[in-house]
Scaffold this active site. Structure first.
Site, PDB file in Angstrom:
ATOM      1  CD  GLU A  96      -2.873   1.354   0.486  1.00 22.24           C
ATOM      2  OE1 GLU A  96      -2.526   1.629  -0.687  1.00 22.24           O
ATOM      3  OE2 GLU A  96      -4.060   1.303   0.852  1.00 22.24           O
ATOM      4  CG  ASP A  97      -0.878   4.920  -1.410  1.00 22.37           C
ATOM      5  OD1 ASP A  97      -1.541   4.314  -0.544  1.00 22.37           O
ATOM      6  OD2 ASP A  97      -1.373   5.816  -2.124  1.00 22.37           O
ATOM      7  CG  ASP A 100      -4.631   9.217   6.443  1.00 19.70           C
ATOM      8  OD1 ASP A 100      -3.831   9.758   7.214  1.00 19.70           O
ATOM      9  OD2 ASP A 100      -5.652   9.795   6.028  1.00 19.70           O
ATOM     10  CG  PHE A 149      -2.091  15.750   1.464  1.00 19.85           C
ATOM     11  CD1 PHE A 149      -3.132  14.929   1.881  1.00 19.85           C
ATOM     12  CD2 PHE A 149      -1.730  15.731   0.125  1.00 19.85           C
ATOM     13  CE1 PHE A 149      -3.802  14.114   0.986  1.00 19.85           C
ATOM     14  CE2 PHE A 149      -2.393  14.924  -0.784  1.00 19.85           C
ATOM     15  CZ  PHE A 149      -3.440  14.113  -0.357  1.00 19.85           C
ATOM     16  NE  ARG A 162      -2.552   8.525  -8.879  1.00 18.26           N
ATOM     17  CZ  ARG A 162      -3.137   8.162  -7.740  1.00 18.26           C
ATOM     18  NH1 ARG A 162      -2.423   7.746  -6.733  1.00 18.26           N
ATOM     19  NH2 ARG A 162      -4.446   8.225  -7.610  1.00 18.26           N
TER      20      ARG A 162
END
Ligand code: IMP
Ligand code: MG
Length: 176
Positions: A96-97, A100, A149, A162
């Site tokens: 997973e990136d 959160d 962020f 990205r």
């Protein structure tokens, strides 16, 4: 645009850490053939760099979930594409990136458990542990980012940035 983000993890730092994670996974899964799942789209660069350095007979697969609500989604989470591999009695590694709130992975793990895999582990490029809302813990973590962020290396802001080869923190999201 460029003066609205600050690079926090360089491309060199990313590559070094990815190699370490791949070596760790290779050692931990010796004599096993895990199914490694890429969570699209965010994990794409992390996944391709990582899996090419895992020295095991792996299988790769892809899944895409979205937390956006639209007409086809019955719940909070929407499955846009599920895996196609058979994972019954297999060892699964989810790549997973960023974790959160943890809600995306919590939902996906429940989906996978219904297919009776032998084990499920999480490999997250970035862990935002402070923001966790559900009980999800990544087994392998690239970098801890407490807040803010971030964009780049797969991570987007409204589907942009990205492709940046580094990770940057957005200074003022309203200016992106
Ligand atoms: P979770 O379900 O709250 O854990 O959300 C995880 C998803 O939120 C990730 O897969 C990302 O798509 C997105 N996300 C959360 N934080 C960031 C960020 O800082 N930058 C880019 N995407 C983020
Ligand atoms: Mg995303």
């Amino acid at each position: 645009m460029k003066d609205n983000y600050k690079v926090i993890i360089t491309s060199q730092e990313i590559q070094k850490r990815v190699s370490q994670l791949a070596a760790q996974i290779t050692a931990d899964y010796a004599d096993k053939s895990p199914v490694v799942i890429c969570m699209l789209k965010g994990a794409v660069y992390f996944f391709t760099d990582l899996t090419r350095q895992i020295n095991l007979p792996i299988m790769i697969d892809f899944a895409r979930l979205s937390s956006y609500r639209n007409g086809t989604c019955s719940s909070e989470m929407c499955v846009i594409a599920d895996i196609t591999a058979t994972i019954t009695n297999k060892d699964v590694i989810i790549v997973e990136d960023i974790v959160d709130s943890g809600k995306t992975l919590a939902y996906f793990i429940e989906m996978l458990k219904a297919k009776n895999p032998r084990s499920i582990k999480i490999c997250a490029f970035i862990d935002k542990l402070e923001r966790r809302e559900v009980d999800i813990k990544a087994d392998y973590v690239g970098f801890d980012v407490p807040c803010g962020f971030v964009i780049g290396y797969g991570l987007d802001y409204a589907e942009k940035y990205r492709e940046l080869p580094f990770v940057a923190e957005v200074i003022d999201p309203s200016k992106l």
